[in-house]
Scaffold this motif. Structure first.
Motif, PDB file in Angstrom:
ATOM      1  N   GLN A  32       3.161   4.071  -0.883  1.00  0.00           N
ATOM      2  CA  GLN A  32       4.561   3.749  -0.611  1.00  0.00           C
ATOM      3  C   GLN A  32       5.511   4.623  -1.419  1.00  0.00           C
ATOM      4  O   GLN A  32       6.536   5.081  -0.907  1.00  0.00           O
ATOM      5  CB  GLN A  32       4.811   2.268  -0.898  1.00  0.00           C
ATOM      6  CG  GLN A  32       4.134   1.347   0.105  1.00  0.00           C
ATOM      7  CD  GLN A  32       4.516  -0.110  -0.085  1.00  0.00           C
ATOM      8  OE1 GLN A  32       5.558  -0.419  -0.631  1.00  0.00           O
ATOM      9  NE2 GLN A  32       3.662  -1.006   0.371  1.00  0.00           N
ATOM     10  N   ARG A  36       8.222   7.311   0.230  1.00  0.00           N
ATOM     11  CA  ARG A  36       9.658   7.307  -0.043  1.00  0.00           C
ATOM     12  C   ARG A  36      10.141   8.673  -0.519  1.00  0.00           C
ATOM     13  O   ARG A  36      11.199   9.149  -0.111  1.00  0.00           O
ATOM     14  CB  ARG A  36       9.990   6.228  -1.087  1.00  0.00           C
ATOM     15  CG  ARG A  36       9.981   4.817  -0.538  1.00  0.00           C
ATOM     16  CD  ARG A  36      10.624   3.856  -1.526  1.00  0.00           C
ATOM     17  NE  ARG A  36       9.819   3.724  -2.738  1.00  0.00           N
ATOM     18  CZ  ARG A  36       8.873   2.820  -2.905  1.00  0.00           C
ATOM     19  NH1 ARG A  36       8.597   1.976  -1.927  1.00  0.00           N
ATOM     20  NH2 ARG A  36       8.194   2.740  -4.031  1.00  0.00           N
ATOM     21  N   THR A  54       1.125  -4.466   1.946  1.00  0.00           N
ATOM     22  CA  THR A  54       1.707  -4.729   0.636  1.00  0.00           C
ATOM     23  C   THR A  54       0.944  -3.863  -0.369  1.00  0.00           C
ATOM     24  O   THR A  54       0.775  -2.686  -0.142  1.00  0.00           O
ATOM     25  CB  THR A  54       1.641  -6.228   0.280  1.00  0.00           C
ATOM     26  OG1 THR A  54       0.288  -6.686   0.327  1.00  0.00           O
ATOM     27  CG2 THR A  54       2.468  -7.039   1.251  1.00  0.00           C
ATOM     28  N   TYR A 111       9.114  -9.065  -0.597  1.00  0.00           N
ATOM     29  CA  TYR A 111       9.996  -7.957  -0.956  1.00  0.00           C
ATOM     30  C   TYR A 111       9.420  -6.624  -0.483  1.00  0.00           C
ATOM     31  O   TYR A 111      10.149  -5.748   0.003  1.00  0.00           O
ATOM     32  CB  TYR A 111      10.215  -7.924  -2.472  1.00  0.00           C
ATOM     33  CG  TYR A 111      10.990  -9.119  -2.987  1.00  0.00           C
ATOM     34  CD1 TYR A 111      12.375  -9.184  -2.868  1.00  0.00           C
ATOM     35  CD2 TYR A 111      10.333 -10.195  -3.568  1.00  0.00           C
ATOM     36  CE1 TYR A 111      13.092 -10.270  -3.332  1.00  0.00           C
ATOM     37  CE2 TYR A 111      11.035 -11.296  -4.035  1.00  0.00           C
ATOM     38  CZ  TYR A 111      12.411 -11.331  -3.914  1.00  0.00           C
ATOM     39  OH  TYR A 111      13.116 -12.416  -4.368  1.00  0.00           O
ATOM     40  N   ILE A 112       8.102  -6.484  -0.622  1.00  0.00           N
ATOM     41  CA  ILE A 112       7.451  -5.259  -0.135  1.00  0.00           C
ATOM     42  C   ILE A 112       7.514  -5.207   1.379  1.00  0.00           C
ATOM     43  O   ILE A 112       7.803  -4.151   1.980  1.00  0.00           O
ATOM     44  CB  ILE A 112       5.992  -5.194  -0.611  1.00  0.00           C
ATOM     45  CG1 ILE A 112       5.913  -5.232  -2.139  1.00  0.00           C
ATOM     46  CG2 ILE A 112       5.300  -3.957  -0.061  1.00  0.00           C
ATOM     47  CD1 ILE A 112       6.500  -4.033  -2.821  1.00  0.00           C
ATOM     48  N   LYS A 114       9.689  -6.538   3.343  1.00  0.00           N
ATOM     49  CA  LYS A 114      11.054  -6.243   3.777  1.00  0.00           C
ATOM     50  C   LYS A 114      11.322  -4.745   3.717  1.00  0.00           C
ATOM     51  O   LYS A 114      11.937  -4.166   4.622  1.00  0.00           O
ATOM     52  CB  LYS A 114      12.048  -7.001   2.896  1.00  0.00           C
ATOM     53  CG  LYS A 114      13.510  -6.804   3.293  1.00  0.00           C
ATOM     54  CD  LYS A 114      14.442  -7.616   2.393  1.00  0.00           C
ATOM     55  CE  LYS A 114      15.892  -7.419   2.784  1.00  0.00           C
ATOM     56  NZ  LYS A 114      16.812  -8.199   1.897  1.00  0.00           N
ATOM     57  N   GLN A 115      10.831  -4.120   2.665  1.00  0.00           N
ATOM     58  CA  GLN A 115      11.016  -2.681   2.519  1.00  0.00           C
ATOM     59  C   GLN A 115      10.266  -1.920   3.605  1.00  0.00           C
ATOM     60  O   GLN A 115      10.819  -1.003   4.239  1.00  0.00           O
ATOM     61  CB  GLN A 115      10.508  -2.247   1.149  1.00  0.00           C
ATOM     62  CG  GLN A 115      10.591  -0.765   0.890  1.00  0.00           C
ATOM     63  CD  GLN A 115      10.116  -0.440  -0.516  1.00  0.00           C
ATOM     64  OE1 GLN A 115      10.922  -0.269  -1.422  1.00  0.00           O
ATOM     65  NE2 GLN A 115       8.803  -0.379  -0.701  1.00  0.00           N
ATOM     66  N   SER A 118      11.796  -1.985   6.948  1.00  0.00           N
ATOM     67  CA  SER A 118      13.012  -1.170   7.099  1.00  0.00           C
ATOM     68  C   SER A 118      12.694   0.269   7.492  1.00  0.00           C
ATOM     69  O   SER A 118      13.594   1.016   7.887  1.00  0.00           O
ATOM     70  CB  SER A 118      13.820  -1.179   5.786  1.00  0.00           C
ATOM     71  OG  SER A 118      13.161  -0.430   4.772  1.00  0.00           O
ATOM     72  N   TRP A 119      11.434   0.658   7.367  1.00  0.00           N
ATOM     73  CA  TRP A 119      11.056   2.023   7.731  1.00  0.00           C
ATOM     74  C   TRP A 119      11.009   2.154   9.257  1.00  0.00           C
ATOM     75  O   TRP A 119      10.604   1.207   9.961  1.00  0.00           O
ATOM     76  CB  TRP A 119       9.687   2.371   7.154  1.00  0.00           C
ATOM     77  CG  TRP A 119       9.629   2.381   5.655  1.00  0.00           C
ATOM     78  CD1 TRP A 119      10.676   2.446   4.781  1.00  0.00           C
ATOM     79  CD2 TRP A 119       8.442   2.313   4.859  1.00  0.00           C
ATOM     80  NE1 TRP A 119      10.223   2.425   3.484  1.00  0.00           N
ATOM     81  CE2 TRP A 119       8.862   2.348   3.496  1.00  0.00           C
ATOM     82  CE3 TRP A 119       7.084   2.231   5.143  1.00  0.00           C
ATOM     83  CZ2 TRP A 119       7.964   2.293   2.440  1.00  0.00           C
ATOM     84  CZ3 TRP A 119       6.181   2.187   4.096  1.00  0.00           C
ATOM     85  CH2 TRP A 119       6.615   2.216   2.757  1.00  0.00           C
TER      86      TRP A 119
END
Length: 495
Positions: A32, A36, A54, A111-112, A114-115, A118-119
């Motif tokens: 991850q 990014r 995750t 939280y992971i 959600k990130q 978003s990709w």
């Protein structure tokens, strides 16, 4: 990354369906971070992942184990406060304990997730990746040609051959144990590394009958004999441990009776058998790389499936456009290392690598969250002893009578600091004791920033704290140097 093929192979060559600048295989911590970073420059970066999106830490590692330990510490404190004049007994709801572990794990995972959500969808591919003989990535119905490849496929529990079949449903690993709906009645833990120690003690404190086995007479891989002996002495106060034992066979009684058994030789060579409900196999983890096909990219592996010619700064393999990061390279399988390696590899694949921020390789630093905690920082004692150029001293402090530790009733421990006699620098340290995680961080910061022992001693140590034990050990190092540091404050930390 397309590998040259001869004319005979061209007839059967796979047809490329997508060309990308960067392909990342694996979406854990390292993958991850790499994704990014690479995505900041390349809009055609893709990330391929099989399984959960995750991280190992959140799903089956750091977080669920610490959640279990947190429950265990509450139970232990309630049941062992008589010396303070506090008498209580606990009622442990095993189902609630395990449910909270999973609920809180899901909270962290959200939280992971959600990130990841978003990709852009076209950049994420869920499926099993394999690198073919042409150096192309085959996944689902796609054949991807990548100019640069970052492998971040993580690791899996290492299970001795045949044990899974012999033990059947009675076998647990760190990947499966947190899915148990309730606490077991009895549990054998095989392996006294960080995973084995943490889970064995946690389940014991939660009322499970636990027996810990280890082939060596060592715990947590401690290389300093004195620290190892002290750790065993501290842990023996509550754990049943068969150290120096050899497992001869495992299995279940019969198809009808699924009681697990372990046939073993104890440290004296006597044949014995353990029987119980479950067996947790905690014999380490192996990198998930063997079946990936990295050899088709020109990557060579050693006999333990570790990549050769690996840059510990970036994960790059020699001068190839291939990077292997995180647990996949089996270098230092810890989250903060995986994070840094993924970040650095993701920066390196960008066009302007001169301006890329490459995180320096972390110094060796490990924490075992048993009680008392176990920490190793920097060089180990054997590494120091094997270097003929190093003149070293060992500064020591016992926590058995250290002031704040005794006040809190956690006074069992020992710290060794290895100091360089010529440079007045800390080479490394090993510790078992209370607040070891914080003392370890201070020592890691000192080594990373090249602080001298004198500079560390010139900082304040508040009284009364467990950290005063660190000062005592540093003073012992300084006293053994060629030019001892003159102290103005002579107050000892045990009163």
């Amino acid at each position: 990354m397309n590998k040259q093929s001869d004319s005979s192979a061209d007839n059967t060559a796979a047809t490329v369906t997508r060309k990308v600048s960067v392909a990342i295989i694996g979406a854990g911590t390292a993958g991850q971070n790499a994704f990014r970073q690479a995505s900041k420059i390349y809009d055609d970066t893709v990330i391929i992942n099989e399984g959960f999106w995750t991280t190992t830490c959140i799903a089956v590692g750091c977080m669920p184990s610490k959640l279990l330990i947190a429950a265990a510490e509450r139970a232990h404190d309630a049941n062992h406060s008589a010396e303070f004049g506090i008498h209580a007994t606990t009622q442990i709801d095993g189902k609630q304990v395990m449910q909270r572990v999973r609920d809180e794990r899901s909270h962290f995972a959200s939280y992971i997730e959600k990130q990841v959500n978003s990709w852009p969808e076209h950049k994420k591919i869920a499926g099993h990746a394999h690198i073919n003989e042409q150096g192309l990535i085959e996944v689902n119905d796609e054949v991807i040609e990548a100019a640069q490849i970052i492998v971040a496929t993580g690791s899996s529990p290492s299970i001795p051959d045949g044990w899974a079949d012999k033990l059947g449903d009675t076998m647990l690993t760190s990947d499966t144990i947190f899915e148990m709906p309730d606490l077991p009645k009895s549990l054998a833990v095989i392996g006294a590394g960080s995973i084995g120690l943490e889970l064995a003690q946690a389940f014991k404190r939660l009322g499970v009958t636990v027996t810990l086995f280890n082939r060596e007479k060592r715990v947590a891989g401690l290389a300093d004999d004195d620290i190892n002996d002290k750790a065993i002495a501290c842990l023996n106060n509550e754990l049943t441990m068969h150290l120096g034992s050899t497992i001869k066979d495992v299995g279940t009684r019969s198809a009808e009776d699924e009681t697990a058994f372990i046939d073993y030789e104890d440290s004296a060579g006597e044949s014995r058998q353990w029987q119980g409900e479950y067996v947790l196999v905690a014999t380490g983890r192996r990198n998930n790389i063997k079946q990936l096909g990295v050899e088709n990219l020109g990557v060579e592996l050693d006999d333990k499936n570790r990549p050769k010619n690996l840059s510990k700064k970036t994960g790059q393999i020699g001068d190839l456009n291939v990077y292997i990061v995180g647990d996949a390279n089996a270098n230092i399988p810890l989250l903060h290392v995986a994070s840094d390696e993924g970040y650095s590899a993701g920066s390196m694949v960008c066009k302007n690598t001169d301006d890329a921020y490459i995180r320096p390789p972390a110094i060796p630093f490990s924490i075992v969250f048993c009680s008392p905690q176990i920490v190793n920082v920097g060089k180990s004692l054997p590494e120091i002893q094997q270097d003929p150029e190093l003149e070293y001293v060992i500064g020591s402090v016992s926590f058995d009578n250290q002031g704040r530790s005794r006040v809190m009733g956690v006074n069992c421990g020992l710290l060794h600091i290895y100091g360089c006699k010529k440079t007045d620098r800390v080479l490394g340290a090993s510790m078992v004791g209370p607040d070891a995680e914080y003392i370890g961080h201070i020592l890691a910061t000192a080594i990373t920033n090249d602080l001298s022992v004198k500079e560390m001693l010139d900082t304040p140590f508040y009284h009364p704290t467990i950290l005063e034990g660190l000062r005592t050990a540093l003073r012992d190092v300084q006293d053994k140097m060629e030019i001892p540091y003159q102290f103005h404050d002579t107050q000892e930390d045990n009163f």
